[in-house]
Design an enzyme around this catalytic site. Structure first.
Site, PDB file in Angstrom:
ATOM      1  N   LYS A 130     -78.056  -8.095 -10.701  1.00  7.64           N
ATOM      2  CA  LYS A 130     -77.988  -8.379 -10.357  1.00  7.64           C
ATOM      3  C   LYS A 130     -76.040  -8.390  -9.671  1.00  7.64           C
ATOM      4  O   LYS A 130     -75.711  -9.472  -9.111  1.00  7.64           O
ATOM      5  CB  LYS A 130     -77.755 -10.234 -11.348  1.00  7.64           C
TER       6      LYS A 130
HETATM    7  C1  LIG Z   1     -83.324 -11.406 -13.135  1.00  9.46           C
HETATM    8  C2  LIG Z   1     -83.596  -9.691 -13.553  1.00  9.46           C
HETATM    9  C3  LIG Z   1     -85.171  -9.371 -13.387  1.00  9.46           C
HETATM   10  C4  LIG Z   1     -86.034 -10.290 -12.999  1.00  9.46           C
HETATM   11  O1  LIG Z   1     -85.617  -9.265 -11.559  1.00  9.46           O
HETATM   12  P1  LIG Z   1     -86.467 -10.861 -10.549  1.00  9.46           P
HETATM   13  O2  LIG Z   1     -85.125 -10.196  -9.061  1.00  9.46           O
HETATM   14  O3  LIG Z   1     -85.987 -12.292 -10.557  1.00  9.46           O
HETATM   15  O4  LIG Z   1     -87.908 -10.030 -10.385  1.00  9.46           O
HETATM   16  C5  LIG Z   1     -85.142  -7.876 -14.340  1.00  9.46           C
HETATM   17  N1  LIG Z   1     -84.285  -7.399 -15.005  1.00  9.46           N
HETATM   18  C6  LIG Z   1     -83.717  -8.202 -15.615  1.00  9.46           C
HETATM   19  C7  LIG Z   1     -82.416  -7.588 -16.357  1.00  9.46           C
HETATM   20  C8  LIG Z   1     -82.938  -8.793 -14.425  1.00  9.46           C
HETATM   21  O5  LIG Z   1     -81.671  -9.787 -14.708  1.00  9.46           O
END
Ligand SMILES: *Cc1c(COP(=O)(O)O)cnc(C)c1O
Length: 463
Positions: A110
Site C-alpha cells: 500500500k
Molecule cells: C491490502 C492488502 C491486500 C489486499 O489488497 P486489496 O487492494 O484490498 O485487494 C493484500 N495483501 C496485503 C499485505 C495488503 O495489505
C-alpha cells in the site's frame, strides 16, 4: 480526462477534484471517462524507464490538470522513499515471477499508492491554501501506510480506525508508534467491516464531511488505483526482459478488490491479450472467489486468518468493476449496490462469461497457506508472507504453459513473523525499519464501534 461517478450523479470532475472528493457525493465511486489505450510500440519504448519514469508516463494519461514538471516531481519524491533502487524488483523462482511490492516505509504494497497520494494531497492543499482531515479504516496495512504518507505534513490531520486487537502486534505498532501531532489512531471494538461501515457512514453525512474537510485515503480513492496500475505495466516490461512470453497472468491476493481492479485497468489499457487473466486469490473469506466462480456475490461472516489484510467480506472497490460489468450502466450499478446493501447478496451469474474472461480464481485455506510458505522456502530459500502465499498457492494451481505468471508479493514476511516461523521453523530476518518496534512508545484511542463517538473525536481534533 474527466471523472464521473459509477452511479451517474457526479460528472465532469478534474483529476484533482476526483482525488479531493474520494467517495463520490452520490455514494458511488469515481472513474475516468475513458480508459486510455496503449499500443505495443509505446509500451515497448518504455522498457528502459525507471519506475518513477514509467509512473509519470502512465499517470499522465489520466491527469491533465497538473503541470508535467510538477507531476514528475511528485512521482520522483514518492518513490525516493523506497529502499531498493528499482523500487519494485521482479524476482524469479521456478516458473513464477514474484513482484516485490513491499520495499516502502511500512513494508507493504500500500506504500506504493499512498506515498504518491500523500504527496499529492500536500501539493493540492498548498495550491488551494486549504486543510484536510483524512479519515480511513484499515484491516492492518493501509493504516500505517497512510500514516507514513502524511505524517508531519502541513494542513493535514489523519484519523485511522483499526479493529481493536485484530491486527498483528507489529502492524499495530507501525501505526500507533508514529507520534506526530497530526496522527490519530482509533482502535474500534469490532471487525474491519465495522470500521469501514463507520467511515462510509461519516462520509455519507455531507454536512459533516464539508464542515471538517474530510478526505478518504482508503482504496476507494482513484489516485490509489491509478498508482497501482503502473506496476502491472512495469511487470510486463520486466517479464519480457526475462523470458520471451507475450502473454502474462497475474496472481493477486485480494481483499478490497483495489489491487486487482488496478490490474483490470492495466489489462484494458494494454494491447488485447498482453495480460491474459487476473487470478483473484482470496483466503477463507471467499466472497470474491464465489463471485468469480459462480456469480454469487453474497456476504459471509468475516473469519480471522493468517492474512488479516484480506479478512474482508464487502470489497469497497467492487462497485467499480460492477460498473464495467453492467456495460457502463450507472442506473443498473446503483440499483445493484442498493440491492446488495439491503439483502447482502447479489446473483450476478448472468455475467459469468464476461467475469471469466477477466478473472480466474482460487480460495486458499489456512493449511495451504502454511504449506505454501514451507514448500516455497524448502525449494527456493525464499520467504513468502501469508498474503503473498495466498497468491502463490493460487498461481501454482492456475498456471498455464506458455503464459508467464507474476505473483504480487504484498507484504514483507517480517510483518507476519509468527505465522512464517510456524511454517518454516525460524523467524524471518527483521528489516532495519522494524527493529525494536514492539518496544516503541505509542498513542491510541480505544472506542466502541459507534459513528457518533468517532465524529466527536474528529470534531475535537480538527485543525
Ligand atoms: C491490502 C492488502 C491486500 C489486499 O489488497 P486489496 O487492494 O484490498 O485487494 C493484500 N495483501 C496485503 C499485505 C495488503 O495489505
Amino acid at each position: 480526462m474527466t471523472y464521473f461517478s459509477t452511479r451517474g450523479g457526479v460528472s465532469a470532475l478534474t483529476f484533482s477534484e476526483a482525488v479531493m472528493m474520494g467517495l463520490a457525493e452520490d455514494g458511488g465511486l469515481l472513474l475516468p471517462r475513458t480508459i486510455p489505450r496503449l499500443d505495443a510500440a509505446t509500451v515497448y519504448s518504455w522498457r528502459e524507464k525507471s519506475y518513477a519514469g514509467l509512473a509519470f508516463e502512465v499517470m499522465s494519461r489520466f491527469i491533465d490538470d497538473i503541470p508535467a514538471s510538477d507531476l514528475r516531481a511528485l512521482v520522483n519524491e514518492s518513490y525516493a522513499a523506497f529502499d531498493q533502487a528499482e523500487v519494485i524488483p521482479l524476482v524469479h523462482y521456478g516458473n513464477l515471477h514474484i513482484l516485490e511490492l513491499f520495499h516502502g516505509p511500512t513494508l507493504a504494497f500500500k506504500d506504493i499508492a499512498l506515498q504518491f497520494l500523500g504527496n499529492l494531497f500536500a501539493y493540492l492543499l498548498k495550491k488551494s491554501g486549504d486543510r484536510m482531515n483524512i479519515l480511513g479504516a484499515t484491516s492492518g496495512d493501509t493504516g500505517s501506510a497512510a500514516i507514513y504518507a502524511v505524517r508531519g505534513k502541513a494542513g493535514i490531520n489523519i484519523f485511522i480506525l483499526h479493529p481493536y486487537q485484530r491486527v498483528s502486534p507489529v502492524q499495530e505498532k507501525q501505526m500507533t508508534a508514529v507520534l506526530d501531532e497530526n496522527v490519530h489512531n482509533i482502535a474500534i471494538r469490532g471487525s474491519f467491516d465495522d470500521g469501514q461501515a463507520i467511515v462510509k457512514g461519516i462520509f455519507a453525512d455531507l454536512e459533516f464531511k464539508k464542515a471538517h474537510h474530510l478526505a478518504a485515503i482508503n482504496s476507494i480513492n482513484w489516485a490509489r488505483v491509478l498508482a497501482q496500475v503502473v506496476y502491472y505495466i512495469w511487470s510486463c516490461l520486466h517479464v519480457w526482459a526475462h523470458e520471451n512470453l507475450n502473454s502474462i497472468d497475474f496472481a493477486v491476493p485480494t481483499g478490497n478488490f483495489g489491487d486487482i481492479f488496478a490490474g483490470f485497468i492495466a489489462k484494458r489499457m494494454l494491447p488485447e491479450g498482453m495480460i491474459r487473466r487476473l487470478v483473484l486469490a482470496t483466503n477463507t473469506n471467499d466472497i470474491l472467489a464465489r463471485f468469480v466462480e459462480k456469480g454469487d456475490y453474497s456476504l459471509g461472516e468475516v473469519v480471522q486468518t493468517s492474512s488479516p489484510s484480506m479478512d474482508i467480506q464487502s470489497a469497497s472497490n467492487f462497485e467499480r468493476y460492477l460498473y464495467y460489468l453492467t456495460d457502463s450502466d450507472p442506473k443498473r450499478t446503483g440499483d445493484l449496490m442498493k440491492e446488495f446493501a439491503e439483502k447482502g447478496r447479489l446473483d450476478l451469474s448472468g455475467y459469468l462469461d464476461q467475469i471469466k474472461r477477466d478473472f480466474a480464481t482460487e480460495a486458499i485455506g489456512e493449511k495451504t497457506v502454511k504449506a505454501t510458505i514451507a514448500e516455497f522456502y524448502k525449494e527456493h530459500k525464499y520467504i513468502l508472507d501469508p498474503h503473498t502465499a495466498v497468491g502463490v498457492a493460487a498461481a501454482l494451481r492456475q498456471q498455464k504453459p506458455g503464459v508467464a505468471m507474476v505473483c504480487l508479493a504484498t507484504a514483507h514476511p517480517a510483518k507476519f513473523a509468527a505465522v512464517v516461523e510456524e511454517a518454516i521453523g525460524l523467524p524471518p530476518p527483521v528489516p532495519e525499519s522494524l527493529a525494536g518496534i514492539l518496544q516503541r512508545e505509542s498513542r491510541c484511542e480505544v472506542m466502541d464501534a459507534d459513528a457518533g463517538l468517532v465524529k466527536a473525536f474528529i470534531k475535537s481534533h480538527d485543525l
